[in-house]
Motif scaffolding. Structure first.
Motif, PDB file in Angstrom:
ATOM      1  N   GLU A 126       0.809  -1.220   0.000  1.00  0.00           N
ATOM      2  CA  GLU A 126       0.000   0.000   0.000  1.00  0.00           C
ATOM      3  C   GLU A 126       0.844   1.272   0.000  1.00  0.00           C
ATOM      4  O   GLU A 126       0.350   2.361  -0.346  1.00  0.00           O
ATOM      5  N   TRP A 165      -0.787   4.588  -0.921  1.00  0.00           N
ATOM      6  CA  TRP A 165      -1.027   5.639   0.050  1.00  0.00           C
ATOM      7  C   TRP A 165      -0.095   6.817  -0.185  1.00  0.00           C
ATOM      8  O   TRP A 165       0.994   6.675  -0.751  1.00  0.00           O
ATOM      9  N   ASP A 186      -6.854   4.737   7.198  1.00  0.00           N
ATOM     10  CA  ASP A 186      -6.889   3.303   7.483  1.00  0.00           C
ATOM     11  C   ASP A 186      -7.478   3.037   8.859  1.00  0.00           C
ATOM     12  O   ASP A 186      -7.765   1.889   9.203  1.00  0.00           O
TER      13      ASP A 186
END
Length: 411
Positions: A133, A143, A255
């Motif tokens: 990510e 991200w 998240d």
């Protein structure tokens, strides 16, 4: 691969600014491939993934060509990673150390640092874990994160800090909290290291920010988790009132959704103090970068109670107009992918359900998490204190018995 031209400071440091996770991780991999003598990698999360496999293969190859490889991984952050994942690394002579193995008494104190030191010459610090990510541009994929790499005198201190973390790895956390020192280490006139440890009080990061925010004119904060409390929150609000520009870039996507709920409860307080708040929209925002005039803070720490009081963290504090210019340009770029937070009057009540969620989230992250940590460490410290007193009484009794019944002289 370098994301931009190097930046030299007056005290002998050379910096490279990596403003995406993909660039930062690629630079780390390249440094591992080129390592000649030693690799020290410290990460909160390392996942069994294509990215993790690339790192594992590079570390294994380095160990096989004689490079001293040491991995320090947080036991909870890497909870899904098989223990045998680095078997080839260890067979080639590398070491894998699990920080604070999961035990109920001290489980809450985690090593949240992200650090790579290669050949004791070059170090990488940022918010990126080794997980897919983080491997993206933060807009189309992955991200929003990044970091910095540095050469110069600061690297020696980072090596020493890494080795100190290795010594603490086996459940010596309470000793670090009680007897350790929060480390503000000046590596030169322009670069300082903020080495943060668990401590339920105002720490070194807050003190550094307090110093630099006094009289600050231009403040730009990019922060994944923002939940200041107490005197620190009041200090930030005071800085927002005094600064010409005080801007916060916070997650529109997180998240940890409940953290975002808790953070939004603070919006009206900071907006009424003059802060501009923007929410990053395309991807999860995970970066931790603060620009205060000519100072840049970058590293692993958020501005929330867990980072500031419970975790082990590391931040760089760098005075460099050129780096501040680049970091501020990254901030401006990210604003183009953000939306301004709606300004809410503190007099205008929210509906009861929103207020309830905000209060519950704020209580959990700002108070309950800290309370559990305090309770656990106090139990361990009391147990250690009882053990020390018992040993002292035993030694005193042995000394008394020796005086009362002298032992016969040795022949």
């Amino acid at each position: 691969m370098m994301s931009d031209s190097p930046i030299a400071t007056s005290d002998g440091h050379v910096l490279h600014w990596h403003d995406t996770g993909a660039e930062f991780l690629a630079a780390e991999l390249e440094a591992i491939v080129r390592a000649r003598s030693s690799i020290r990698l410290e990460s909160y999360i390392f996942t069994a993934s294509p990215l993790g496999q690339r790192f594992r293969e590079a570390l294994t190859a380095a160990a096989r060509r004689g490079v001293k490889v040491t991995l320090l991984l947080d036991d909870v952050g890497c909870i899904g990673l098989p223990r045998g994942y680095f078997r080839e690394v260890t067979l080639a002579g590398g070491r894998v150390i699990w920080f604070n193995p999961m035990r109920w008494r001290l489980w809450t104190f985690r090593d949240h640092r992200k650090l790579l030191v290669v050949d004791e010459e070059r170090a990488f610090i940022g918010g990126c874990n080794v997980a897919p990510e983080y491997d993206g541009d933060g807009v189309a994929e992955g991200w929003r994160d990044g970091g910095i790499d540095i050469t110069g005198p600061a690297v020696k201190t980072l090596v020493e800090s890494f080795e100190s973390q290795v010594e603490k790895a086996g459940n010596e956390i309470w000793r670090a909290r009680k007897h350790g020192h929060n480390g503000w280490v000046n590596a030169g006139e322009d670069v300082a290291l903020l080495l943060m440890r668990p401590g339920l009080h105002q720490g070194i990061f807050q003190s550094a920010l307090k110093r630099d925010l006094q009289g600050a004119r231009d403040v730009a904060m990019t922060m994944a988790y923002f939940l200041p409390r107490g005197r620190f929150k009041h200090m930030l609000k005071r800085a927002a009132r005094q600064a010409r520009s005080f801007r916060l870039l916070l997650p529109g996507k997180s998240d940890i959704p409940m953290m975002r709920v808790a953070t939004r409860a603070l919006y009206s307080q900071f907006q009424s103090s003059g802060a501009e708040i923007h929410e990053y929209e395309p991807q999860v925002l995970h970066a931790k970068v603060i620009v205060v005039d000519d100072f840049v803070y970058v590293g692993s720490s958020n501005l929330d109670p867990r980072s500031l009081n419970i975790n082990f963290e590391v931040m760089l504090r760098i005075r460099s107009p050129e780096l501040a210019r680049k970091a501020r340009a990254t901030f401006e770029r990210d604003l183009r992918h953000s939306l301004p937070a709606a300004r809410l009057s503190w007099r205008k009540p929210l509906n009861w359900w929103v207020r309830l969620k905000q209060k519950a989230a704020h209580f959990f992250f700002a108070w309950l998490d800290l309370g559990v940590a305090q309770l656990l460490v106090q139990k361990v410290e009391r147990r250690a204190g009882r053990k020390a007193r018992k040993q002292h009484r035993r030694h005193a009794q042995e000394k008394h018995d020796c005086y009362a019944h002298p032992c016969p002289p040795a022949r």
